[in-house]
Write a protein that holds these residues in place. Structure first.
Motif, PDB file in Angstrom:
ATOM      1  N   VAL A  61       0.849  -1.190   0.000  1.00  0.00           N
ATOM      2  CA  VAL A  61       0.000   0.000   0.000  1.00  0.00           C
ATOM      3  C   VAL A  61       0.886   1.241   0.000  1.00  0.00           C
ATOM      4  CG1 VAL A  61      -1.801   1.289   1.175  1.00  0.00           C
ATOM      5  CG2 VAL A  61      -1.807  -1.215   1.269  1.00  0.00           C
ATOM      6  N   GLU A  62       0.750   2.033  -1.059  1.00  0.00           N
ATOM      7  CA  GLU A  62       1.542   3.254  -1.182  1.00  0.00           C
ATOM      8  C   GLU A  62       0.846   4.440  -0.520  1.00  0.00           C
ATOM      9  OE1 GLU A  62       1.728   1.052  -5.231  1.00  0.00           O
ATOM     10  OE2 GLU A  62       0.208   1.653  -3.765  1.00  0.00           O
ATOM     11  N   SER A  63       1.663   5.412  -0.146  1.00  0.00           N
ATOM     12  CA  SER A  63       1.135   6.672   0.376  1.00  0.00           C
ATOM     13  C   SER A  63       2.176   7.757   0.132  1.00  0.00           C
ATOM     14  CB  SER A  63       0.812   6.575   1.872  1.00  0.00           C
ATOM     15  OG  SER A  63       1.974   6.294   2.614  1.00  0.00           O
ATOM     16  N   GLY A  64       1.762   9.004   0.287  1.00  0.00           N
ATOM     17  CA  GLY A  64       2.706  10.105   0.200  1.00  0.00           C
ATOM     18  C   GLY A  64       2.665  10.908  -1.079  1.00  0.00           C
ATOM     19  N   GLY A  65       1.850  10.466  -2.039  1.00  0.00           N
ATOM     20  CA  GLY A  65       1.755  11.232  -3.272  1.00  0.00           C
ATOM     21  C   GLY A  65       1.090  12.572  -3.037  1.00  0.00           C
ATOM     22  N   GLY A  66       1.169  13.435  -4.041  1.00  0.00           N
ATOM     23  CA  GLY A  66       0.550  14.743  -3.915  1.00  0.00           C
ATOM     24  C   GLY A  66       0.958  15.650  -5.043  1.00  0.00           C
ATOM     25  N   SER A  67       0.621  16.933  -4.907  1.00  0.00           N
ATOM     26  CA  SER A  67       0.956  17.935  -5.907  1.00  0.00           C
ATOM     27  C   SER A  67       2.005  18.879  -5.340  1.00  0.00           C
ATOM     28  CB  SER A  67      -0.298  18.722  -6.286  1.00  0.00           C
ATOM     29  OG  SER A  67      -1.253  17.881  -6.895  1.00  0.00           O
ATOM     30  N   VAL A  68       3.080  19.063  -6.090  1.00  0.00           N
ATOM     31  CA  VAL A  68       4.167  19.942  -5.660  1.00  0.00           C
ATOM     32  C   VAL A  68       4.610  20.809  -6.825  1.00  0.00           C
ATOM     33  CG1 VAL A  68       4.984  18.350  -3.871  1.00  0.00           C
ATOM     34  CG2 VAL A  68       5.930  18.221  -6.187  1.00  0.00           C
ATOM     35  N   GLN A  69       5.431  21.798  -6.509  1.00  0.00           N
ATOM     36  CA  GLN A  69       6.031  22.657  -7.524  1.00  0.00           C
ATOM     37  C   GLN A  69       7.361  22.058  -7.969  1.00  0.00           C
ATOM     38  OE1 GLN A  69       4.788  25.727  -8.739  1.00  0.00           O
ATOM     39  NE2 GLN A  69       2.903  25.139  -7.679  1.00  0.00           N
ATOM     40  N   ALA A  70       7.761  22.380  -9.164  1.00  0.00           N
ATOM     41  CA  ALA A  70       9.065  21.940  -9.667  1.00  0.00           C
ATOM     42  C   ALA A  70      10.158  22.403  -8.718  1.00  0.00           C
ATOM     43  CB  ALA A  70       9.300  22.484 -11.065  1.00  0.00           C
ATOM     44  N   GLY A  71      11.110  21.503  -8.478  1.00  0.00           N
ATOM     45  CA  GLY A  71      12.209  21.813  -7.578  1.00  0.00           C
ATOM     46  C   GLY A  71      11.986  21.355  -6.148  1.00  0.00           C
ATOM     47  N   GLU A  72      10.736  21.037  -5.830  1.00  0.00           N
ATOM     48  CA  GLU A  72      10.434  20.594  -4.470  1.00  0.00           C
ATOM     49  C   GLU A  72      10.688  19.094  -4.307  1.00  0.00           C
ATOM     50  OE1 GLU A  72       7.130  23.940  -3.186  1.00  0.00           O
ATOM     51  OE2 GLU A  72       6.460  21.931  -3.709  1.00  0.00           O
ATOM     52  N   SER A  73      10.494  18.630  -3.075  1.00  0.00           N
ATOM     53  CA  SER A  73      10.751  17.229  -2.741  1.00  0.00           C
ATOM     54  C   SER A  73       9.478  16.563  -2.257  1.00  0.00           C
ATOM     55  CB  SER A  73      11.815  17.141  -1.644  1.00  0.00           C
ATOM     56  OG  SER A  73      13.028  17.724  -2.067  1.00  0.00           O
ATOM     57  N   LEU A  74       9.498  15.244  -2.343  1.00  0.00           N
ATOM     58  CA  LEU A  74       8.361  14.431  -1.895  1.00  0.00           C
ATOM     59  C   LEU A  74       8.898  13.055  -1.529  1.00  0.00           C
ATOM     60  CD1 LEU A  74       5.304  15.145  -1.774  1.00  0.00           C
ATOM     61  CD2 LEU A  74       5.054  13.949  -3.959  1.00  0.00           C
ATOM     62  N   THR A  75       8.324  12.451  -0.522  1.00  0.00           N
ATOM     63  CA  THR A  75       8.713  11.090  -0.149  1.00  0.00           C
ATOM     64  C   THR A  75       7.493  10.181  -0.214  1.00  0.00           C
ATOM     65  OG1 THR A  75      10.528  11.791   1.290  1.00  0.00           O
ATOM     66  CG2 THR A  75       9.611   9.610   1.673  1.00  0.00           C
ATOM     67  N   LEU A  76       7.640   9.112  -0.971  1.00  0.00           N
ATOM     68  CA  LEU A  76       6.601   8.092  -1.061  1.00  0.00           C
ATOM     69  C   LEU A  76       6.931   6.947  -0.113  1.00  0.00           C
ATOM     70  CD1 LEU A  76       6.168   7.874  -4.941  1.00  0.00           C
ATOM     71  CD2 LEU A  76       5.063   9.429  -3.318  1.00  0.00           C
ATOM     72  N   SER A  77       5.899   6.348   0.450  1.00  0.00           N
ATOM     73  CA  SER A  77       6.074   5.199   1.333  1.00  0.00           C
ATOM     74  C   SER A  77       5.224   4.039   0.851  1.00  0.00           C
ATOM     75  CB  SER A  77       5.689   5.556   2.768  1.00  0.00           C
ATOM     76  OG  SER A  77       6.536   6.554   3.292  1.00  0.00           O
TER      77      SER A  77
ATOM     78  N   GLY B  89       1.109  -2.581  -5.601  1.00  0.00           N
ATOM     79  CA  GLY B  89       0.181  -1.760  -4.845  1.00  0.00           C
ATOM     80  C   GLY B  89      -0.759  -1.039  -5.785  1.00  0.00           C
ATOM     81  N   PRO B  90      -1.753  -0.354  -5.267  1.00  0.00           N
ATOM     82  CA  PRO B  90      -2.735   0.351  -6.092  1.00  0.00           C
ATOM     83  C   PRO B  90      -2.201   1.639  -6.703  1.00  0.00           C
ATOM     84  CG  PRO B  90      -3.217   0.689  -3.786  1.00  0.00           C
ATOM     85  CD  PRO B  90      -2.103  -0.307  -3.837  1.00  0.00           C
ATOM     86  N   GLY B  91      -1.087   2.168  -6.189  1.00  0.00           N
ATOM     87  CA  GLY B  91      -0.493   3.371  -6.752  1.00  0.00           C
ATOM     88  C   GLY B  91      -0.835   4.632  -5.982  1.00  0.00           C
ATOM     89  N   THR B  92       0.034   5.630  -6.154  1.00  0.00           N
ATOM     90  CA  THR B  92      -0.195   6.947  -5.575  1.00  0.00           C
ATOM     91  C   THR B  92       0.252   7.998  -6.591  1.00  0.00           C
ATOM     92  OG1 THR B  92       0.226   8.360  -3.631  1.00  0.00           O
ATOM     93  CG2 THR B  92       2.070   7.022  -4.396  1.00  0.00           C
ATOM     94  N   GLN B  93      -0.561   9.028  -6.769  1.00  0.00           N
ATOM     95  CA  GLN B  93      -0.328  10.004  -7.822  1.00  0.00           C
ATOM     96  C   GLN B  93       0.639  11.087  -7.363  1.00  0.00           C
ATOM     97  OE1 GLN B  93      -1.464  10.127 -11.058  1.00  0.00           O
ATOM     98  NE2 GLN B  93      -0.254  11.996 -11.353  1.00  0.00           N
ATOM     99  N   VAL B  94       1.597  11.397  -8.235  1.00  0.00           N
ATOM    100  CA  VAL B  94       2.511  12.513  -8.018  1.00  0.00           C
ATOM    101  C   VAL B  94       2.342  13.489  -9.173  1.00  0.00           C
ATOM    102  CG1 VAL B  94       4.922  13.237  -7.900  1.00  0.00           C
ATOM    103  CG2 VAL B  94       4.181  11.159  -6.712  1.00  0.00           C
ATOM    104  N   THR B  95       2.067  14.732  -8.852  1.00  0.00           N
ATOM    105  CA  THR B  95       1.903  15.761  -9.871  1.00  0.00           C
ATOM    106  C   THR B  95       2.852  16.908  -9.574  1.00  0.00           C
ATOM    107  OG1 THR B  95      -0.425  15.179 -10.147  1.00  0.00           O
ATOM    108  CG2 THR B  95       0.284  17.316 -10.994  1.00  0.00           C
TER     109      THR B  95
END
Length: 122
Positions: free
Chosen positions: A5-21, A113-119
C-alpha cells in the motif's frame, strides 16, 4: 497474500521534494518503485535487493531519487528531490519473489500496490 500500500503522493512545484512510502506485509527479495503516465508503458524507477541492500535507478532519476527500506517498519520509501514536471506520474510499489535481477521489467514483478499520484507543476 502479499499486500503493498503506497502513500505520500501529492501535488508539488518543480524543484520541491516528496517522499513516497509503501507498507508491505512480507519482505520479498526484490522491491521497487515504478511509474506510469497515460499513453506510456510502465517505467521502472528504482529497485532494491532487500537481502543485500543494493539499489539501481533509471538514468532520469539518478542523483535525485533514493530508494530505501526500513525493515523494522515494513516500509519501502522513495525520496524524491528536485522534482520536475516530467516526474508527474502514478507511482507504484512492487515486489518480485522470483529469481533473477531485481532491476528488470515491470512484467517480472508479481505483486503491486494500487499506486499513488505525483503531480509536479512548473
Amino acid at each position: 497474500e502479499v499486500q503493498l500500500v503506497e502513500s505520500g503522493g501529492g501535488s508539488v512545484q518543480a524543484g520541491e521534494s516528496l517522499t513516497l512510502s509503501c507498507r508491505y506485509n512480507y519482505n520479498i527479495r526484490c522491491m521497487g518503485w515504478f511509474r506510469a503516465t497515460p499513453g506510456k508503458e510502465r517505467e521502472r524507477v528504482a529497485t532494491i535487493y532487500t537481502d543485500g541492500g543494493s539499489t539501481m535507478y533509471v538514468d532520469s532519476v539518478k542523483g535525485r531519487f533514493t530508494i530505501s527500506q526500513d525493515k523494522s517498519a515494513d516500509t519501502l520509501s522513495l525520496h524524491m528531490n528536485r522534482l520536475t514536471p516530467e516526474d508527474t506520474a502514478m507511482y507504484y510499489c512492487a515486489a518480485k519473489a522470483s529469481s533473477g535481477l531485481c532491476y528488470t521489467t515491470p512484467a517480472e514483478y508479481e505483486y503491486w500496490g494500487p499506486g499513488t499520484q505525483v503531480t509536479v507543476s512548473s
